[in-house]
Design a protein around this motif. Structure first.
Motif, PDB file in Angstrom:
ATOM      1  N   GLU A  46       0.922  -1.118  -0.186  1.00  0.00           N
ATOM      2  CA  GLU A  46       0.256  -0.066  -0.127  1.00  0.00           C
ATOM      3  C   GLU A  46       0.781   1.025   0.238  1.00  0.00           C
ATOM      4  O   GLU A  46       0.534   1.761  -0.886  1.00  0.00           O
ATOM      5  N   SER A  47       2.052   1.568   0.928  1.00  0.00           N
ATOM      6  CA  SER A  47       2.703   2.434   0.398  1.00  0.00           C
ATOM      7  C   SER A  47       3.661   2.596  -0.281  1.00  0.00           C
ATOM      8  O   SER A  47       3.833   4.046  -0.970  1.00  0.00           O
ATOM      9  N   VAL A  48       3.866   1.839  -1.016  1.00  0.00           N
ATOM     10  CA  VAL A  48       4.380   2.113  -2.429  1.00  0.00           C
ATOM     11  C   VAL A  48       3.581   2.790  -3.135  1.00  0.00           C
ATOM     12  O   VAL A  48       3.951   3.202  -4.689  1.00  0.00           O
ATOM     13  N   LEU A  49       2.111   2.132  -3.237  1.00  0.00           N
ATOM     14  CA  LEU A  49       0.693   2.537  -3.971  1.00  0.00           C
ATOM     15  C   LEU A  49       0.791   4.111  -3.742  1.00  0.00           C
ATOM     16  O   LEU A  49       0.770   4.871  -4.664  1.00  0.00           O
ATOM     17  N   ASP A  50       0.747   4.166  -2.623  1.00  0.00           N
ATOM     18  CA  ASP A  50       0.486   5.173  -2.221  1.00  0.00           C
ATOM     19  C   ASP A  50       1.694   6.390  -2.895  1.00  0.00           C
ATOM     20  O   ASP A  50       1.285   7.596  -2.472  1.00  0.00           O
ATOM     21  N   ALA A  51       2.810   6.174  -2.436  1.00  0.00           N
ATOM     22  CA  ALA A  51       4.021   6.922  -2.900  1.00  0.00           C
ATOM     23  C   ALA A  51       3.987   7.381  -4.490  1.00  0.00           C
ATOM     24  O   ALA A  51       4.390   8.365  -4.700  1.00  0.00           O
ATOM     25  N   TYR A  52       3.563   6.264  -5.550  1.00  0.00           N
ATOM     26  CA  TYR A  52       3.242   6.334  -6.945  1.00  0.00           C
ATOM     27  C   TYR A  52       2.150   7.536  -7.031  1.00  0.00           C
ATOM     28  O   TYR A  52       2.706   8.296  -7.978  1.00  0.00           O
ATOM     29  N   ILE A  53       1.117   7.154  -6.391  1.00  0.00           N
ATOM     30  CA  ILE A  53       0.004   8.523  -6.876  1.00  0.00           C
ATOM     31  C   ILE A  53       0.005   9.805  -6.259  1.00  0.00           C
ATOM     32  O   ILE A  53       0.587  10.533  -7.127  1.00  0.00           O
ATOM     33  N   GLU A  54       1.090   9.553  -5.052  1.00  0.00           N
ATOM     34  CA  GLU A  54       1.822  11.224  -4.480  1.00  0.00           C
ATOM     35  C   GLU A  54       2.777  11.538  -5.613  1.00  0.00           C
ATOM     36  O   GLU A  54       3.012  12.401  -6.091  1.00  0.00           O
ATOM     37  N   ALA A  55       3.528  10.964  -6.281  1.00  0.00           N
ATOM     38  CA  ALA A  55       5.065  10.789  -7.307  1.00  0.00           C
ATOM     39  C   ALA A  55       4.220  11.139  -8.656  1.00  0.00           C
ATOM     40  O   ALA A  55       4.827  12.523  -8.884  1.00  0.00           O
ATOM     41  N   GLN A  56       2.692  11.045  -9.584  1.00  0.00           N
ATOM     42  CA  GLN A  56       2.285  10.811 -10.711  1.00  0.00           C
ATOM     43  C   GLN A  56       1.427  12.333 -10.326  1.00  0.00           C
ATOM     44  O   GLN A  56       0.233  12.132 -11.339  1.00  0.00           O
ATOM     45  N   THR A  57       0.516  12.885  -9.102  1.00  0.00           N
ATOM     46  CA  THR A  57      -0.155  13.770  -8.984  1.00  0.00           C
ATOM     47  C   THR A  57       0.882  15.602  -9.675  1.00  0.00           C
ATOM     48  O   THR A  57       1.764  15.548  -8.764  1.00  0.00           O
ATOM     49  N   VAL A  58      -0.443  15.693 -10.233  1.00  0.00           N
ATOM     50  CA  VAL A  58       0.001  17.029 -10.855  1.00  0.00           C
ATOM     51  C   VAL A  58      -0.625  17.941 -10.301  1.00  0.00           C
ATOM     52  O   VAL A  58      -1.588  17.722  -9.715  1.00  0.00           O
ATOM     53  N   GLN A  59       0.206  19.215  -9.642  1.00  0.00           N
ATOM     54  CA  GLN A  59      -0.038  20.425  -8.430  1.00  0.00           C
ATOM     55  C   GLN A  59      -0.871  21.952  -9.795  1.00  0.00           C
ATOM     56  O   GLN A  59      -0.280  21.379 -10.452  1.00  0.00           O
ATOM     57  N   PRO A  60      -1.936  22.165  -9.606  1.00  0.00           N
ATOM     58  CA  PRO A  60      -2.587  22.768 -10.101  1.00  0.00           C
ATOM     59  C   PRO A  60      -1.292  24.217 -10.682  1.00  0.00           C
ATOM     60  O   PRO A  60      -0.488  24.375  -9.419  1.00  0.00           O
ATOM     61  N   ALA A  61      -1.170  24.912 -11.588  1.00  0.00           N
ATOM     62  CA  ALA A  61      -0.905  26.048 -12.231  1.00  0.00           C
ATOM     63  C   ALA A  61      -1.213  26.742 -11.150  1.00  0.00           C
ATOM     64  O   ALA A  61      -2.629  27.647 -10.993  1.00  0.00           O
ATOM     65  N   VAL A  62      -0.457  27.973 -11.078  1.00  0.00           N
ATOM     66  CA  VAL A  62      -0.613  29.538 -10.614  1.00  0.00           C
ATOM     67  C   VAL A  62      -1.231  30.189 -11.397  1.00  0.00           C
ATOM     68  O   VAL A  62      -0.466  30.763 -12.636  1.00  0.00           O
ATOM     69  N   ARG A  63      -1.969  31.104 -11.367  1.00  0.00           N
ATOM     70  CA  ARG A  63      -2.466  31.730 -11.647  1.00  0.00           C
ATOM     71  C   ARG A  63      -2.123  33.319 -11.612  1.00  0.00           C
ATOM     72  O   ARG A  63      -2.438  33.614 -10.705  1.00  0.00           O
ATOM     73  N   ARG A  64      -1.539  33.920 -12.797  1.00  0.00           N
ATOM     74  CA  ARG A  64      -1.451  35.109 -12.481  1.00  0.00           C
ATOM     75  C   ARG A  64      -2.408  36.812 -12.927  1.00  0.00           C
ATOM     76  O   ARG A  64      -3.414  35.883 -13.773  1.00  0.00           O
ATOM     77  N   ALA A  65      -2.746  37.022 -12.045  1.00  0.00           N
ATOM     78  CA  ALA A  65      -3.769  38.579 -12.399  1.00  0.00           C
ATOM     79  C   ALA A  65      -2.691  39.081 -14.190  1.00  0.00           C
ATOM     80  O   ALA A  65      -1.663  39.446 -13.717  1.00  0.00           O
ATOM     81  N   ARG A  66      -4.076  39.039 -14.845  1.00  0.00           N
ATOM     82  CA  ARG A  66      -3.632  40.127 -16.269  1.00  0.00           C
ATOM     83  C   ARG A  66      -3.601  40.791 -15.679  1.00  0.00           C
ATOM     84  O   ARG A  66      -4.210  42.043 -15.082  1.00  0.00           O
TER      85      ARG A  66
END
Length: 73
Positions: A46-66
């Motif tokens: 389970e810990s290996v699967l959790d680590a794989y999921i965490e490593a593959q998670t893409v964080q949202p991009a921070v939008r700058r004010a236009r």
């Protein structure tokens, strides 16, 4: 992987990932994820699967004010 970690079958790992069994089997065949062989059976901690999921998670991009003026040419 801890000593008290639960080992999942390929089917349970696929269910947890929301994929078919073919996907975790491919990860194993390509050695992209750690696994345990128990006789002829393959298990994923389970810990290996959790680590794989965490490593593959893409964080949202921070939008700058236009700028209200746009870009200069």
């Amino acid at each position: 992987m801890s000593t008290h970690d639960r080992l999942l079958t390929v089917a349970k790992a696929a269910e947890r990932l929301g994929t078919s069994e073919r996907f975790p089997r491919r990860l194993i065949a390509e050695r992209r994820i750690a696994f345990v062989k128990v006789g002829r059976h393959v298990r994923i901690a389970e810990s290996v699967l959790d680590a794989y999921i965490e490593a593959q998670t893409v964080q949202p991009a921070v939008r700058r004010a236009r700028s209200r003026y746009g870009r200069a040419a």
